[in-house]
Each structure stands twice: as C-alpha cells, then as structure tokens.
Write a protein that holds these residues in place. Structure first.
Motif, PDB file in Angstrom:
ATOM      1  N   UNK A   1     -15.935  13.773 -11.574  1.00 50.18           N
ATOM      2  CA  UNK A   1     -15.262  13.747 -13.239  1.00 50.18           C
ATOM      3  C   UNK A   1     -15.451  15.266 -13.009  1.00 50.18           C
ATOM      4  N   UNK A   2     -16.158  16.112 -12.172  1.00 52.01           N
ATOM      5  CA  UNK A   2     -15.055  17.647 -12.429  1.00 52.01           C
ATOM      6  C   UNK A   2     -14.361  17.752 -11.737  1.00 52.01           C
ATOM      7  N   UNK A   3     -13.930  17.142 -11.149  1.00 52.78           N
ATOM      8  CA  UNK A   3     -12.287  17.587  -9.888  1.00 52.78           C
ATOM      9  C   UNK A   3     -11.428  17.572 -11.277  1.00 52.78           C
ATOM     10  N   UNK A   4     -11.642  16.172 -12.688  1.00 46.85           N
ATOM     11  CA  UNK A   4     -10.346  15.615 -13.246  1.00 46.85           C
ATOM     12  C   UNK A   4     -10.681  16.547 -14.404  1.00 46.85           C
ATOM     13  N   UNK A   5     -11.520  17.822 -14.575  1.00 45.90           N
ATOM     14  CA  UNK A   5     -12.208  18.822 -15.648  1.00 45.90           C
ATOM     15  C   UNK A   5     -10.685  18.986 -16.569  1.00 45.90           C
ATOM     16  N   UNK A   6      -9.918  19.733 -15.000  1.00 45.22           N
ATOM     17  CA  UNK A   6      -8.344  20.351 -15.244  1.00 45.22           C
ATOM     18  C   UNK A   6      -6.822  19.733 -15.069  1.00 45.22           C
ATOM     19  N   UNK A   7      -7.741  18.377 -14.524  1.00 44.65           N
ATOM     20  CA  UNK A   7      -5.909  17.692 -14.559  1.00 44.65           C
ATOM     21  C   UNK A   7      -5.753  16.892 -16.008  1.00 44.65           C
ATOM     22  N   UNK A   8      -3.764  16.780 -16.457  1.00 51.06           N
ATOM     23  CA  UNK A   8      -3.996  16.816 -16.815  1.00 51.06           C
ATOM     24  C   UNK A   8      -3.236  14.764 -17.275  1.00 51.06           C
ATOM     25  N   UNK A   9      -3.340  15.023 -15.801  1.00 49.21           N
ATOM     26  CA  UNK A   9      -2.135  13.780 -15.358  1.00 49.21           C
ATOM     27  C   UNK A   9      -2.249  13.740 -13.833  1.00 49.21           C
ATOM     28  N   UNK A  10      -2.521  12.236 -13.478  1.00 49.86           N
ATOM     29  CA  UNK A  10      -2.741  11.877 -11.981  1.00 49.86           C
ATOM     30  C   UNK A  10      -1.153  12.461 -11.693  1.00 49.86           C
ATOM     31  N   UNK A  11      -1.697  12.515 -10.293  1.00 44.61           N
ATOM     32  CA  UNK A  11      -0.662  13.667  -9.602  1.00 44.61           C
ATOM     33  C   UNK A  11       0.776  11.646  -8.939  1.00 44.61           C
ATOM     34  N   UNK A  12      -0.225  10.533  -8.199  1.00 46.11           N
ATOM     35  CA  UNK A  12       0.292  10.018  -8.274  1.00 46.11           C
ATOM     36  C   UNK A  12      -0.468   8.436  -8.066  1.00 46.11           C
ATOM     37  N   UNK A  13      -0.205   7.189  -8.076  1.00 52.29           N
ATOM     38  CA  UNK A  13      -1.103   5.842  -8.395  1.00 52.29           C
ATOM     39  C   UNK A  13      -2.207   6.559  -6.442  1.00 52.29           C
ATOM     40  N   UNK A  14      -2.065   6.713  -5.775  1.00 53.32           N
ATOM     41  CA  UNK A  14      -3.607   7.039  -5.063  1.00 53.32           C
ATOM     42  C   UNK A  14      -4.312   7.086  -5.194  1.00 53.32           C
ATOM     43  N   UNK A  15      -3.997   8.373  -5.982  1.00 50.76           N
ATOM     44  CA  UNK A  15      -4.498   9.472  -6.863  1.00 50.76           C
ATOM     45  C   UNK A  15      -6.186   8.600  -7.530  1.00 50.76           C
ATOM     46  N   UNK A  16      -4.848   8.219  -8.796  1.00 49.99           N
ATOM     47  CA  UNK A  16      -5.767   7.045  -9.522  1.00 49.99           C
ATOM     48  C   UNK A  16      -6.261   6.213  -9.178  1.00 49.99           C
ATOM     49  N   UNK A  17      -5.910   5.232  -7.678  1.00 52.77           N
ATOM     50  CA  UNK A  17      -6.993   4.488  -7.267  1.00 52.77           C
ATOM     51  C   UNK A  17      -8.575   4.645  -7.193  1.00 52.77           C
ATOM     52  N   UNK A  18      -7.738   5.831  -6.248  1.00 52.62           N
ATOM     53  CA  UNK A  18      -9.132   6.887  -5.329  1.00 52.62           C
ATOM     54  C   UNK A  18     -10.506   7.310  -6.914  1.00 52.62           C
ATOM     55  N   UNK A  19      -9.863   8.086  -7.572  1.00 52.91           N
ATOM     56  CA  UNK A  19     -10.742   8.120  -9.109  1.00 52.91           C
ATOM     57  C   UNK A  19     -10.709   7.144  -9.706  1.00 52.91           C
ATOM     58  N   UNK A  20     -10.620   5.832  -9.808  1.00 54.48           N
ATOM     59  CA  UNK A  20     -11.489   5.061 -10.403  1.00 54.48           C
ATOM     60  C   UNK A  20     -12.553   4.466  -9.280  1.00 54.48           C
ATOM     61  N   UNK A  21     -11.913   4.205  -8.327  1.00 55.67           N
ATOM     62  CA  UNK A  21     -13.641   3.938  -6.849  1.00 55.67           C
ATOM     63  C   UNK A  21     -14.424   5.429  -6.817  1.00 55.67           C
TER      64      UNK A  21
END
Length: 221
Positions: free
Chosen positions: A176-196
C-alpha cells in the motif's frame, strides 16, 4: 487478641475480599463492554466502506468473526490512505505527507503490538533518556492515540487470539505504501504482485482467523 478484636479483623478481611472481587468483576465487565464496542465499530466501518468484505464476514465461523472484522477494518483503513491525504509535498516527488504519516502510524501500531512487553519497556526507557521533553511528549501522545483507537484494540486482540502472522500484515502495508505515488501499474506482473501482497495476504490472515494453516488452502488463497 481479644475475641472481639479477632471478630473485627475477620469482618474487615471479608469486606476487603468482597471489595476486591467487585473491583475485578467491574473491570472484567468494563473490558468486555469495550471489546464489544470495538468489534461493533469495526463491523460498522466494514459494512459502510467494504460491503463485499462485510458479506464475506457474515459467512465466517462465529469464533473467527471478531478477528476477521478486525483485520478487515485494518485493511479498509490502510487501503483508504492513498485517497485520504490532503497535505502535498513538493511537486518534484508528488508524495503525500499526510498519507505517509498515516501509513507510518499504522506501521508503528503493528510493530508495537508484536513487541514483547519487556522489550517495549526497554525502548521506552531508552527513549526517555535520549529524548528532549518535547520529543517525549509527542511520543507519548502518539502512543496514547493508538490505545484510544478501537481498530487498534480489536487488531491487537485478533493478533494475540488468532496468532496472526506479522509478515502478512507487513506485506499489506509495504504494498500500500509503495502504491501511494503510483497512478497506473507499469506491467501486468506488477499488478499481479500487488494483488498477491494485498489481497492474498489478507486471505491468508482470514484463514488464520478461522484456525486454518494449510499449504493447500494458502495455494487456493
């Protein structure tokens, strides 16, 4: 001692015993009432801001609901931090000071809950010796704010009663902290890792609330 003196001492002793038992009973009732109010607060928060999580909680075993709603309320709180800040840092970083402070507050909460009482006392003594009066006052105020938070009290009870794994809570906060400044995930892998790190970590904790600690169940989560 005269028989009258002995009789008086016995009456006083009985009086003290009754007073002590009444005090313990009142303290127990007060603690139980506080726990129920804290649980109600968590349930109401989840129902208001996470209806899906609320409905899932109703299907949990009754013995697991208190812990489940505690971690669900915690999840709601840290998930809402990204949209909750109002004080912006410089436009160079675009970070949100208020959001980072709130996240750090929750990090300290989790660290404090998992810290052994003896270690906690040593830390407090060290802080008093090395800090100025103003710093000590701020630290005490922050610590007091944690104790007055119903979600923190419920979470502490859940962690101890269900023996929840700290690693999963840390992963949720880090993501959640790393996502504070993220407007859009750079890749599908990043999105999957965030979900995990967020959703799956919460599901692992939910299983622990129900007393399930199984690798096959974790794989499904």
């Amino acid at each position: 001692m005269t028989p009258r003196t002995i009789s008086t001492l016995r009456i006083l002793q009985q009086h003290h015993v009754k007073a002590f038992m009444m005090q313990r009973t009142m303290s127990s009732v007060s603690s139980s009432t506080q726990a129920k109010e804290d649980h109600t607060h968590c349930v109401d928060l989840v129902r208001e801001r996470d209806m899906e999580g609320y409905l899932c909680g109703l299907l949990m075993p009754s013995s697991a609901r208190n812990s489940y709603f505690a971690i669900r309320a915690f999840n709601v709180e840290i998930a809402s931090i990204k949209d909750g800040g109002a004080i912006k840092k410089s436009t160079q970083s675009g970070s949100n000071i208020a959001s980072n402070l709130r996240m750090q507050w929750w990090r300290d909460v989790i660290s404090d809950i998992y810290t052994h009482p003896s270690d906690k006392k040593k830390e407090e003594e060290t802080l008093v010796k090395s800090s100025s009066n103003s710093t000590e006052y701020i630290s005490q105020s922050i610590a007091a704010s944690r104790k007055q938070n119903p979600i923190v009290r419920s979470l502490q009870s859940a962690i101890h009663s269900s023996n929840l794994t700290k690693r999963f809570l840390d992963r949720m906060m880090e993501a959640r902290e790393e996502d504070l400044d993220v407007k859009q995930m750079k890749s599908m892998e990043d999105l999957v890792q965030y979900g995990e790190d967020t959703t799956s970590s919460f599901l692992y904790l939910s299983l622990e609330c129900a007393g399930v600690r199984d690798s096959n169940a974790d794989q499904c989560a």
